[in-house]
Scaffold this active site. Structure first.
Site, PDB file in Angstrom:
ATOM      1  N   TYR A 180       0.827  -1.213   0.000  1.00 46.76           N
ATOM      2  CA  TYR A 180       0.000   0.000   0.000  1.00 46.76           C
ATOM      3  C   TYR A 180       0.865   1.268   0.000  1.00 46.76           C
ATOM      4  O   TYR A 180       0.711   2.137  -0.854  1.00 46.76           O
ATOM      5  CB  TYR A 180      -0.847   0.045   1.267  1.00 46.76           C
ATOM      6  CG  TYR A 180      -2.095  -0.782   1.300  1.00 46.76           C
ATOM      7  CD1 TYR A 180      -3.318  -0.234   0.955  1.00 46.76           C
ATOM      8  CD2 TYR A 180      -2.073  -2.094   1.752  1.00 46.76           C
ATOM      9  CE1 TYR A 180      -4.485  -0.974   1.047  1.00 46.76           C
ATOM     10  CE2 TYR A 180      -3.233  -2.845   1.844  1.00 46.76           C
ATOM     11  CZ  TYR A 180      -4.444  -2.278   1.490  1.00 46.76           C
ATOM     12  OH  TYR A 180      -5.595  -3.014   1.582  1.00 46.76           O
ATOM     13  N   VAL A 266       8.033  -1.965   4.066  1.00 49.55           N
ATOM     14  CA  VAL A 266       7.864  -3.423   3.987  1.00 49.55           C
ATOM     15  C   VAL A 266       6.865  -3.929   5.025  1.00 49.55           C
ATOM     16  O   VAL A 266       6.842  -5.097   5.368  1.00 49.55           O
ATOM     17  CB  VAL A 266       9.220  -4.151   4.156  1.00 49.55           C
ATOM     18  CG1 VAL A 266      10.169  -3.822   3.023  1.00 49.55           C
ATOM     19  CG2 VAL A 266       9.857  -3.814   5.503  1.00 49.55           C
ATOM     20  N   GLY A 267       6.013  -3.056   5.520  1.00 46.00           N
ATOM     21  CA  GLY A 267       5.002  -3.444   6.504  1.00 46.00           C
ATOM     22  C   GLY A 267       5.194  -2.711   7.820  1.00 46.00           C
ATOM     23  O   GLY A 267       6.156  -1.933   7.980  1.00 46.00           O
ATOM     24  N   ASP A 308      -4.547  -1.162  14.891  1.00 45.09           N
ATOM     25  CA  ASP A 308      -3.399  -1.871  14.309  1.00 45.09           C
ATOM     26  C   ASP A 308      -2.788  -2.910  15.246  1.00 45.09           C
ATOM     27  O   ASP A 308      -2.005  -3.746  14.789  1.00 45.09           O
ATOM     28  CB  ASP A 308      -2.294  -0.860  13.929  1.00 45.09           C
ATOM     29  CG  ASP A 308      -2.613  -0.127  12.636  1.00 45.09           C
ATOM     30  OD1 ASP A 308      -3.741  -0.269  12.129  1.00 45.09           O
ATOM     31  OD2 ASP A 308      -1.724   0.604  12.138  1.00 45.09           O
ATOM     32  N   HIS A 440     -27.503   9.425 -13.512  1.00 48.87           N
ATOM     33  CA  HIS A 440     -26.797   9.330 -14.782  1.00 48.87           C
ATOM     34  C   HIS A 440     -26.274  10.706 -15.196  1.00 48.87           C
ATOM     35  O   HIS A 440     -27.003  11.685 -15.082  1.00 48.87           O
ATOM     36  CB  HIS A 440     -27.737   8.827 -15.882  1.00 48.87           C
ATOM     37  CG  HIS A 440     -27.078   8.785 -17.228  1.00 48.87           C
ATOM     38  ND1 HIS A 440     -26.162   7.821 -17.569  1.00 48.87           N
ATOM     39  CD2 HIS A 440     -27.167   9.631 -18.297  1.00 48.87           C
ATOM     40  CE1 HIS A 440     -25.729   8.051 -18.794  1.00 48.87           C
ATOM     41  NE2 HIS A 440     -26.323   9.145 -19.257  1.00 48.87           N
TER      42      HIS A 440
END
Ligand code: FAD
Ligand code: NAI
Length: 461
Positions: A180, A266-267, A308, A440
């Site tokens: 990410y 890398v994380g 996290d 639309h």
């Protein structure tokens, strides 16, 4: 010893949301933060990265405005871009969150919290320490970048925080890890004209996404001039005054790349090793994530954990969702975590977004499911913007036609994925959505069109 009712450690999208909701539910709430209110997300994560991406996209739009018959030359003043991001975006949001906390009667204590027992913490700031006991605690201390031995952080080898706050643009940037952060920041800096090389250990960029989605991102990064090195492992680095030389291995072949700056992405790892967790009664899994039950309660019943530091995707909206559940659980509600439809978005070009189950996940669960695709090349809004790259994919249960998952690549994917998250949450079928009236022209019409393809009566294909 000060006595607290509900204490929250960390003020990121987990902590501050938990604080506000707990206060709304009648709890006396104190939040403790050692750095900046708003956590990683607001200060050095989601928000500043999206601001730089937005500026990079604006610069590219101006430079390629001839597509729309517009003659324009853009000049970039990166110092002004950084000033705008810091003052008009990050500071504004962080101040806003502080105000929200105060308006909701949350007491803010600035300092670093550490457990001193199963029901007490100490908070230290500027050499002074205060002790507190608590009835309930919510641990929301987030994560930090992983450092690798082959390229330890230094003056020119930086983490995402270092790159987001870089005062001047480097000429060249090497990014280790094409997940990410690597892909979003590679795109932002390549859009500003920096020469970018992405080095990824696996065989593809964004390995967490289906290659049908990530291949579109790959193509666009290459169009922007980004060099992609996959199945490549950095083995050593050498920093000089102006440059970094990385040595990497691709198979048995060793090569070097030189760049002004290196980003290591890398994380991230959970910050559970920094709060004296061993005295708290909280058990961790082998990777350092907190073991929690369906209420996000830890092995100490008085302490909850969110964001996290709990297993699963490390995303801001996951943290905020868990925050609301734990605040309700502490208030005695029968609330439980349910990740049935968890959206994930990478804000690259095109944006890629997923929600609910993929076809492979259905297979693993023995669900007979089918995938239906509709290309944005047949969507009038996408054509009107000359942004036809991408598609909508809906996964549905073959028998009941219940919508189980979705994947979208294309303009506004980050916004329109919510329609499908809601469809999954509320148990809608293909027909329910096919008969919904969509405005639309809009990219979201592609969702309605995909449902019609799935039902076997497409109009626009
Ligand atoms: P955090 O936001 O990390 O907050 C934890 C807080 O706790 C911090 O403020 C920290 O200072 C504080 N703290 C830590 N220890 C202590 C202590 N002992 N005492 C007191 N305070 C303490 N996610 C998305 O969903 N969308 C995105 O677009 C996105 N972009 C990102 C871009 C980047 C560059 C990065 C790095 C991350 C991004 N993320 C994104 C991930 C997102 O930022 C995290 O998932 C999210 O911030 C986690 O929230 P949290 O509340 O668990 O922790
Ligand atoms: P990541 O897990 O997304 O990607 C890490 C990448 O590095 C992977 O592709 C992996 O294969 C690769 N890698 C690992 N070790 C390597 C090595 N030694 N050499 C080369 N490549 C290596 O982690 P990232 O990008 O650091 O982001 C951390 C987390 O932050 C993400 O997992 C995500 O949860 C969150 N985030 C979310 C965003 C969003 O929602 N748009 C944006 C940015 C971050």
């Amino acid at each position: 010893m000060n006595t607290l009712d509900t204490v929250i450690i960390g003020s990121g999208p987990g902590g501050y949301v938990a604080a506000i909701r707990a206060s709304q539910l009648g709890q006396k709430v104190t939040i403790i933060e050692k750095n900046d209110i708003g956590g990683t997300c607001l200060n050095v994560g989601c928000v500043p990265s999206k601001a730089l991406l937005h500026a990079g996209h604006a610069y590219q739009e101006i430079r390629h405005a001839e597509t729309y018959g517009i003659q324009a030359t853009g000049t970039l003043d990166f110092a002004k871009t950084q000033h705008w991001k810091n003052t008009q975006v990050v500071k504004k949001l962080s101040t806003g969150v502080s105000q929200l906390l105060k308006k909701n009667n949350v007491t803010i204590v600035m300092g670093e919290a550490k457990f001193t027992s199963k029901s007490t913490i100490s908070v230290s700031k500027d050499g002074k320490t205060e002790d507190y006991s608590f009835k309930h605690a919510i641990l929301a201390v987030g994560s930090r970048p992983i450092e690798i031995k082959a390229a330890p952080f230094g003056k020119r080898i930086v983490d995402s925080t270092g790159l987001l706050n870089i005062p001047t643009l480097p000429k060249s940037l090497c990014v280790i890890g094409a997940g990410y952060i690597g892909c979003e920041l590679a795109e932002a800096f390549a859009s500003f004209g920096v020469s970018v090389t992405l080095v990824e250990a696996t065989s593809t960029i964004l390995p967490g996404f289906n290659t049908k989605l990530s291949d579109l991102v790959k193509r666009n990064l290459q169009k922007l001039g980004v060099t992609l090195l996959t199945e490549a492992l950095v083995v050593s680095s050498k920093e000089t005054e102006d440059n970094v030389t990385l040595t990497y291995k691709k198979g048995e072949v060793e090569s070097t790349i030189e760049s002004n700056v290196v980003l290591v992405s890398v994380g991230r790892r959970p910050n559970t090793d920094r709060v004296n967790i061993q005295v708290s009664g909280i058990e961790l899994d082998p990777k350092g994530f907190v073991k929690v039950n369906a209420k996000s309660q830890t092995t100490n019943p008085g302490i909850y954990a969110i964001g996290d530091i709990t297993p699963g995707l490390a995303l801001a909206h996951k943290a905020s969702y868990e925050a609301k559940i734990v605040a309700e659980a502490i208030a005695g509600h029968a609330s439980k975590i349910d990740y049935k439809a968890m959206p994930a978005v990478c804000y690259t070009t095109p944006e890629i977004a997923t929600t609910g189950l993929s076809l492979d996940e259905c297979l693993a669960k023995n669900i007979k499911a089918k995938a239906t695709d509709f290309p944005l090349a047949a969507n009038s809004r996408a054509i009107a913007a000359s942004k036809t790259e991408g598609f909508v994919r809906i996964i549905h249960d073959e028998k009941s036609k219940l919508i189980l998952g979705a994947q979208i690549a294309g303009m506004n994917a980050s916004e329109i994925i919510t329609t499908l998250t809601m469809a999954i949450e509320t148990g809608l079928t293909l027909e329910d959505v096919a008969l919904t009236i969509f405005p639309h022209p809009s990219v979201s019409e592609a969702i309605m069109d995909t449902m019609e393809v799935g039902l076997g009566y497409p109009i626009h294909m």
